[in-house]
Design an enzyme around this catalytic site. Structure first.
Site, PDB file in Angstrom:
ATOM      1  N   LYS A 112      22.310  54.351  15.903  1.00  0.00           N
ATOM      2  CA  LYS A 112      21.382  53.735  16.850  1.00  0.00           C
ATOM      3  C   LYS A 112      22.147  53.316  18.095  1.00  0.00           C
ATOM      4  CE  LYS A 112      18.451  49.669  17.626  1.00  0.00           C
ATOM      5  NZ  LYS A 112      17.890  48.415  17.084  1.00  0.00           N
ATOM      6  N   GLU A 168      13.333  36.394  21.587  1.00  0.00           N
ATOM      7  CA  GLU A 168      14.232  36.658  20.452  1.00  0.00           C
ATOM      8  C   GLU A 168      15.301  35.588  20.284  1.00  0.00           C
ATOM      9  OE1 GLU A 168      16.850  40.299  18.490  1.00  0.00           O
ATOM     10  OE2 GLU A 168      15.772  40.613  20.371  1.00  0.00           O
ATOM     11  N   GLU A 212      14.889  51.362  12.293  1.00  0.00           N
ATOM     12  CA  GLU A 212      15.587  50.709  13.397  1.00  0.00           C
ATOM     13  C   GLU A 212      15.751  49.215  13.117  1.00  0.00           C
ATOM     14  OE1 GLU A 212      14.771  49.584  18.076  1.00  0.00           O
ATOM     15  OE2 GLU A 212      13.679  51.283  17.203  1.00  0.00           O
ATOM     16  N   GLU A 349       8.267  52.516  26.442  1.00  0.00           N
ATOM     17  CA  GLU A 349       8.644  51.213  25.883  1.00  0.00           C
ATOM     18  C   GLU A 349       9.356  50.361  26.917  1.00  0.00           C
ATOM     19  OE1 GLU A 349      11.630  49.388  22.489  1.00  0.00           O
ATOM     20  OE2 GLU A 349      10.512  51.210  22.009  1.00  0.00           O
TER      21      GLU A 349
END
Length: 363
Positions: A112, A168, A212, A349
């Site tokens: 990733k 986050e 992910e 995105e």
């Protein structure tokens, strides 16, 4: 270093239940080691960590530090009109970069990589960082927002501010209780309720997004296990949302093994997580540096640690770096690229993630 001549706070972190605001600078730290030593000696520290730990930090001992209940609120001026002057890289180039990266993942050396792009914004008149922060906090249902004077990072950053509204949580420490809440796996929301619910359901069922997200949780588990006992990590992620996006997220809690471990220690141990870098971390960061170049403070961490080591650090996303004159800013957004990624969907995105900042200006 003297307090800000304008009286503008040098640091603000806004959350749903409280906010922390700092003024002035008693001392600026040249490294994370110096800042950690200060916190362990009973000195509060606020500021920002860059994405790459080889870059300068913006960590300071403030003249004053105040914590009050509720999200941050202040009387602020109206924001000027802004326009997007440049895309870095172009949308077409970003799609090409994602496609090339996906093809390169076939050798298995990296699983990733979070690839980002930027928008250069230009304003008709100077943007007040506190006015932008106030608008972002007001528009966020949870009252999230951050603003950090980056002057402590050196002459290149003098007078510039990092401002945003991150959903986050990188890490929180309260006594020996540790909490983090990683996000990975994203879909743009719809204004139509039935369609929005269907988008959330597809995200929750997406094998690509689940994989992910699992990369992120596994890496955080590995980082926290030496530092914490009684780690509680749910087996499946939950859905979380902002006004613009749905996310997969996992709330994680634990208990510190050593009460001397500060919130800044924990932030440094975790950062950067695979949510903003990739897996394996070093290979992903090398790919980011090769493809994007230096990120600066985008996808770094912003937060505070008090005199006893408690504190909270957020991932520095959904924001921009505001130039010292307030007339220009660089907004950056990224997405996690895995072998199953669709380049056009990845472009969409990042476009959705820019909406947090652009909406503050009515763009």
């Amino acid at each position: 270093m003297a307090p800000s001549p304008t009286g503008t706070p040098t640091f603000v972190l806004s959350r749903s239940t409280y906010n922390v605001e700092a003024d002035g600078v008693e001392n600026a730290y040249a490294s994370t080691d110096d800042a950690v030593a200060a916190v362990r000696s009973g000195t509060p520290v606020v500021g920002a960590l860059p994405f790459d730990d080889a870059d300068p930090v913006a960590l300071t001992h403030p003249t004053s530090l105040r914590r009050t209940d509720g999200p941050w609120r202040a009387f602020t001026s109206a924001l000027p009109r802004v326009r997007v002057g440049e895309q870095i890289p172009s949308a077409e180039e970003h799609v090409a970069r994602v496609r090339a990266l996906v093809n390169s993942m076939r050798d298995g050396s990296v699983q990733k990589v979070v690839l980002a792009r930027s928008l250069r914004l230009f304003a008709d008149s100077p943007i007040d960082p506190m006015a932008l922060l106030g608008t972002l906090v007001e528009k966020d249902v949870l009252g999230n927002g951050y603003a950090v004077d980056l002057s402590a990072a050196g002459a290149e950053h003098a007078g510039s501010y990092l401002v945003g509204s991150s959903p986050e949580l990188l890490i929180r420490r309260h006594g020996r209780a540790v909490t983090c809440h990683p996000f990975a796996g994203t879909a743009a929301r719809s204004d139509i309720p039935d369609e929005d619910a269907a988008i959330a359901a597809r995200l929750a069922a997406s094998a690509k997004d689940q994989a992910e997200h699992r990369f992120v949780v596994d890496e955080i588990r590995s980082a926290l296990e030496p530092l914490c006992s009684d780690l509680d990590i749910p087996p499946e992620p939950q859905l979380s949302s902002t006004p613009q996006l749905w996310h997969l997220s996992t709330p994680i809690t634990g208990t510190l093994r050593d009460a001397a471990t500060t919130s800044l220690d924990l932030a440094i141990a975790l950062h950067p997580t695979p949510a903003v870098a990739g897996v394996p971390r070093r290979a992903a960061m090398d790919a980011i540096k090769r493809i994007e170049g230096p990120r600066g403070f985008y996808a770094g961490a912003v937060g505070w640690a008090d005199a006893v080591g408690d504190g909270e650090w957020m991932v520095a996303i959904r924001g921009l770096e505001l130039a010292a004159d307030g007339r220009s800013a660089l907004a950056t957004a990224g997405g996690g690229i895995v072998a199953q990624s669709d380049p056009d969907a990845e472009l969409a995105e990042t476009t959705a993630k820019f909406r947090t900042v652009l909406a503050a200006f009515g763009v």
